[in-house]
Design a protein around this motif. Sequence first.
Motif, PDB file in Angstrom:
ATOM      1  N   HIS A   1       0.837  -1.210   0.000  1.00  0.00           N
ATOM      2  CA  HIS A   1       0.000   0.000   0.000  1.00  0.00           C
ATOM      3  C   HIS A   1       0.867   1.253   0.000  1.00  0.00           C
ATOM      4  O   HIS A   1       0.674   2.171   0.801  1.00  0.00           O
ATOM      5  N   ALA A   2       1.832   1.262  -0.897  1.00  0.00           N
ATOM      6  CA  ALA A   2       2.706   2.414  -1.059  1.00  0.00           C
ATOM      7  C   ALA A   2       2.589   2.887  -2.508  1.00  0.00           C
ATOM      8  O   ALA A   2       1.602   2.569  -3.169  1.00  0.00           O
ATOM      9  N   LYS A   3       3.559   3.611  -2.971  1.00  0.00           N
ATOM     10  CA  LYS A   3       3.535   4.116  -4.347  1.00  0.00           C
ATOM     11  C   LYS A   3       4.828   3.763  -5.075  1.00  0.00           C
ATOM     12  O   LYS A   3       5.317   4.532  -5.887  1.00  0.00           O
ATOM     13  N   LEU A   4       5.359   2.593  -4.773  1.00  0.00           N
ATOM     14  CA  LEU A   4       6.595   2.152  -5.395  1.00  0.00           C
ATOM     15  C   LEU A   4       6.330   1.754  -6.849  1.00  0.00           C
ATOM     16  O   LEU A   4       5.469   0.930  -7.117  1.00  0.00           O
ATOM     17  N   SER A   5       7.088   2.341  -7.773  1.00  0.00           N
ATOM     18  CA  SER A   5       6.951   1.965  -9.179  1.00  0.00           C
ATOM     19  C   SER A   5       8.151   1.154  -9.652  1.00  0.00           C
ATOM     20  O   SER A   5       8.081   0.481 -10.676  1.00  0.00           O
ATOM     21  N   SER A   6       9.250   1.196  -8.913  1.00  0.00           N
ATOM     22  CA  SER A   6      10.442   0.448  -9.287  1.00  0.00           C
ATOM     23  C   SER A   6      11.271   0.145  -8.045  1.00  0.00           C
ATOM     24  O   SER A   6      11.343   0.949  -7.119  1.00  0.00           O
ATOM     25  N   LEU A   7      11.890  -1.023  -8.079  1.00  0.00           N
ATOM     26  CA  LEU A   7      12.830  -1.413  -7.024  1.00  0.00           C
ATOM     27  C   LEU A   7      14.197  -1.727  -7.617  1.00  0.00           C
ATOM     28  O   LEU A   7      15.047  -2.307  -6.957  1.00  0.00           O
ATOM     29  N   ASP A   8      14.411  -1.345  -8.866  1.00  0.00           N
ATOM     30  CA  ASP A   8      15.651  -1.682  -9.569  1.00  0.00           C
ATOM     31  C   ASP A   8      16.892  -1.126  -8.875  1.00  0.00           C
ATOM     32  O   ASP A   8      17.952  -1.739  -8.913  1.00  0.00           O
ATOM     33  N   ALA A   9      16.782   0.018  -8.234  1.00  0.00           N
ATOM     34  CA  ALA A   9      17.946   0.628  -7.583  1.00  0.00           C
ATOM     35  C   ALA A   9      18.207   0.047  -6.201  1.00  0.00           C
ATOM     36  O   ALA A   9      19.241   0.319  -5.597  1.00  0.00           O
ATOM     37  N   PHE A  10      17.302  -0.778  -5.701  1.00  0.00           N
ATOM     38  CA  PHE A  10      17.449  -1.347  -4.356  1.00  0.00           C
ATOM     39  C   PHE A  10      18.120  -2.712  -4.450  1.00  0.00           C
ATOM     40  O   PHE A  10      17.670  -3.590  -5.170  1.00  0.00           O
ATOM     41  N   ASN A  11      19.185  -2.898  -3.693  1.00  0.00           N
ATOM     42  CA  ASN A  11      19.931  -4.146  -3.712  1.00  0.00           C
ATOM     43  C   ASN A  11      19.475  -5.025  -2.548  1.00  0.00           C
ATOM     44  O   ASN A  11      19.915  -4.845  -1.410  1.00  0.00           O
ATOM     45  N   PHE A  12      18.600  -5.967  -2.829  1.00  0.00           N
ATOM     46  CA  PHE A  12      18.060  -6.831  -1.777  1.00  0.00           C
ATOM     47  C   PHE A  12      19.112  -7.756  -1.177  1.00  0.00           C
ATOM     48  O   PHE A  12      18.897  -8.317  -0.101  1.00  0.00           O
ATOM     49  N   SER A  13      20.257  -7.928  -1.835  1.00  0.00           N
ATOM     50  CA  SER A  13      21.306  -8.787  -1.271  1.00  0.00           C
ATOM     51  C   SER A  13      21.850  -8.212   0.035  1.00  0.00           C
ATOM     52  O   SER A  13      22.511  -8.914   0.796  1.00  0.00           O
ATOM     53  N   GLN A  14      21.558  -6.938   0.318  1.00  0.00           N
ATOM     54  CA  GLN A  14      21.961  -6.322   1.581  1.00  0.00           C
ATOM     55  C   GLN A  14      21.135  -6.833   2.764  1.00  0.00           C
ATOM     56  O   GLN A  14      21.433  -6.516   3.908  1.00  0.00           O
ATOM     57  N   LEU A  15      20.086  -7.586   2.471  1.00  0.00           N
ATOM     58  CA  LEU A  15      19.207  -8.122   3.516  1.00  0.00           C
ATOM     59  C   LEU A  15      19.231  -9.649   3.460  1.00  0.00           C
ATOM     60  O   LEU A  15      18.238 -10.295   3.114  1.00  0.00           O
ATOM     61  N   PRO A  16      20.349 -10.277   3.817  1.00  0.00           N
ATOM     62  CA  PRO A  16      20.513 -11.714   3.602  1.00  0.00           C
ATOM     63  C   PRO A  16      19.574 -12.603   4.413  1.00  0.00           C
ATOM     64  O   PRO A  16      19.343 -13.746   4.033  1.00  0.00           O
ATOM     65  N   ALA A  17      19.008 -12.109   5.512  1.00  0.00           N
ATOM     66  CA  ALA A  17      18.143 -12.931   6.354  1.00  0.00           C
ATOM     67  C   ALA A  17      16.663 -12.791   5.993  1.00  0.00           C
ATOM     68  O   ALA A  17      15.815 -13.441   6.602  1.00  0.00           O
ATOM     69  N   LEU A  18      16.341 -11.962   4.996  1.00  0.00           N
ATOM     70  CA  LEU A  18      14.937 -11.682   4.667  1.00  0.00           C
ATOM     71  C   LEU A  18      14.189 -12.957   4.292  1.00  0.00           C
ATOM     72  O   LEU A  18      14.606 -13.698   3.405  1.00  0.00           O
ATOM     73  N   GLN A  19      13.072 -13.195   4.985  1.00  0.00           N
ATOM     74  CA  GLN A  19      12.237 -14.364   4.733  1.00  0.00           C
ATOM     75  C   GLN A  19      10.890 -13.983   4.133  1.00  0.00           C
ATOM     76  O   GLN A  19      10.317 -14.738   3.362  1.00  0.00           O
ATOM     77  N   THR A  20      10.376 -12.817   4.512  1.00  0.00           N
ATOM     78  CA  THR A  20       9.063 -12.380   4.046  1.00  0.00           C
ATOM     79  C   THR A  20       9.176 -10.967   3.496  1.00  0.00           C
ATOM     80  O   THR A  20       9.670 -10.071   4.182  1.00  0.00           O
ATOM     81  N   LEU A  21       8.709 -10.797   2.271  1.00  0.00           N
ATOM     82  CA  LEU A  21       8.704  -9.491   1.616  1.00  0.00           C
ATOM     83  C   LEU A  21       7.309  -9.245   1.078  1.00  0.00           C
ATOM     84  O   LEU A  21       6.807 -10.007   0.249  1.00  0.00           O
ATOM     85  N   LYS A  22       6.667  -8.192   1.573  1.00  0.00           N
ATOM     86  CA  LYS A  22       5.309  -7.855   1.153  1.00  0.00           C
ATOM     87  C   LYS A  22       5.332  -6.553   0.367  1.00  0.00           C
ATOM     88  O   LYS A  22       5.671  -5.499   0.907  1.00  0.00           O
ATOM     89  N   LEU A  23       4.980  -6.653  -0.908  1.00  0.00           N
ATOM     90  CA  LEU A  23       5.002  -5.510  -1.826  1.00  0.00           C
ATOM     91  C   LEU A  23       3.632  -5.262  -2.452  1.00  0.00           C
ATOM     92  O   LEU A  23       3.531  -4.641  -3.507  1.00  0.00           O
ATOM     93  N   ASP A  24       2.581  -5.731  -1.858  1.00  0.00           N
ATOM     94  CA  ASP A  24       1.231  -5.626  -2.413  1.00  0.00           C
ATOM     95  C   ASP A  24       0.793  -4.172  -2.581  1.00  0.00           C
ATOM     96  O   ASP A  24       1.239  -3.287  -1.853  1.00  0.00           O
ATOM     97  N   HIS A  25      -0.100  -3.953  -3.548  1.00  0.00           N
ATOM     98  CA  HIS A  25      -0.740  -2.645  -3.759  1.00  0.00           C
ATOM     99  C   HIS A  25       0.270  -1.520  -3.978  1.00  0.00           C
ATOM    100  O   HIS A  25       0.237  -0.501  -3.299  1.00  0.00           O
ATOM    101  N   ASN A  26       1.182  -1.744  -4.913  1.00  0.00           N
ATOM    102  CA  ASN A  26       2.114  -0.724  -5.351  1.00  0.00           C
ATOM    103  C   ASN A  26       1.916  -0.517  -6.844  1.00  0.00           C
ATOM    104  O   ASN A  26       0.855  -0.895  -7.376  1.00  0.00           O
ATOM    105  N   GLU A  27       2.886   0.040  -7.513  1.00  0.00           N
ATOM    106  CA  GLU A  27       2.794   0.274  -8.955  1.00  0.00           C
ATOM    107  C   GLU A  27       3.980  -0.376  -9.671  1.00  0.00           C
ATOM    108  O   GLU A  27       4.449   0.113 -10.699  1.00  0.00           O
ATOM    109  N   LEU A  28       4.445  -1.490  -9.132  1.00  0.00           N
ATOM    110  CA  LEU A  28       5.616  -2.172  -9.682  1.00  0.00           C
ATOM    111  C   LEU A  28       5.294  -2.832 -11.017  1.00  0.00           C
ATOM    112  O   LEU A  28       4.270  -3.484 -11.171  1.00  0.00           O
ATOM    113  N   ARG A  29       6.206  -2.658 -11.991  1.00  0.00           N
ATOM    114  CA  ARG A  29       6.055  -3.298 -13.306  1.00  0.00           C
ATOM    115  C   ARG A  29       6.965  -4.521 -13.422  1.00  0.00           C
ATOM    116  O   ARG A  29       6.672  -5.430 -14.175  1.00  0.00           O
ATOM    117  N   THR A  30       8.064  -4.522 -12.696  1.00  0.00           N
ATOM    118  CA  THR A  30       8.997  -5.649 -12.687  1.00  0.00           C
ATOM    119  C   THR A  30       9.511  -5.869 -11.271  1.00  0.00           C
ATOM    120  O   THR A  30       9.414  -4.977 -10.429  1.00  0.00           O
TER     121      THR A  30
END
Length: 197
Positions: free
Chosen positions: A137-166
């Motif tokens: 429930h945010a307004k994210l349209s892209s996550l390309d610049a975010f490096n998820f490898s910086q969060l090695p322990a991440l188990q749950t990622l919730k990105l619902d209700h955004n504007e992501l295309r990829t």
Amino acid sequence: MSMSTETLLAVTRQGMDHIKNLVLDLLSWGVSPEYLVEAGVSTGVSYRVFTDLKLRLPTNLLLDCRRNNISDISVPHNLPKLQILYADHNSVHALHLSIGPSLSVLDASHNDITFLKFTPSSPPQILHTLTLLHVSHAKLSSLDAFNFSQLPALQTLKLDHNELRTLPDSLGELSHLIHLSCCDNKLVSLLSASFNA
């Protein structure tokens, strides 16, 4: 001894000394610092009392600042023992993840977040323990610049209700990810070839 952060601001020096004595009595009887938090002593009171007395902070500190008008939630960097941060329903537009070494849950959903950036910790060799990141429930349209490898322990990622295309390729580096939710976006493809590898 349930006390909110607002009450803490109104406590006199004498009252704070009384609270500190109560905490010391409870600890001397074998009550753990973690139990005080579980019993309802607020994070603000716990943090102040334990730091003033130069005692070990409880390991289960929780900061609940939901439904306010907060625009910057980078406080976890300043609270190294903080484990859970609920900051949903605020006024965050750019989420600069400045994660302390103990933070395991971050809920920043229902904010107008358009930008997500990881701010490395100091010292940089700290491995982050974040297991749940909720930015639905945010307004994210892209996550390309975010490096998820910086969060090695991440188990749950919730990105619902955004504007992501990829979805970014760096999600493929999350070896512990077991729950990815990205409902109600504008996705044109499910996963890239590098994510499947």
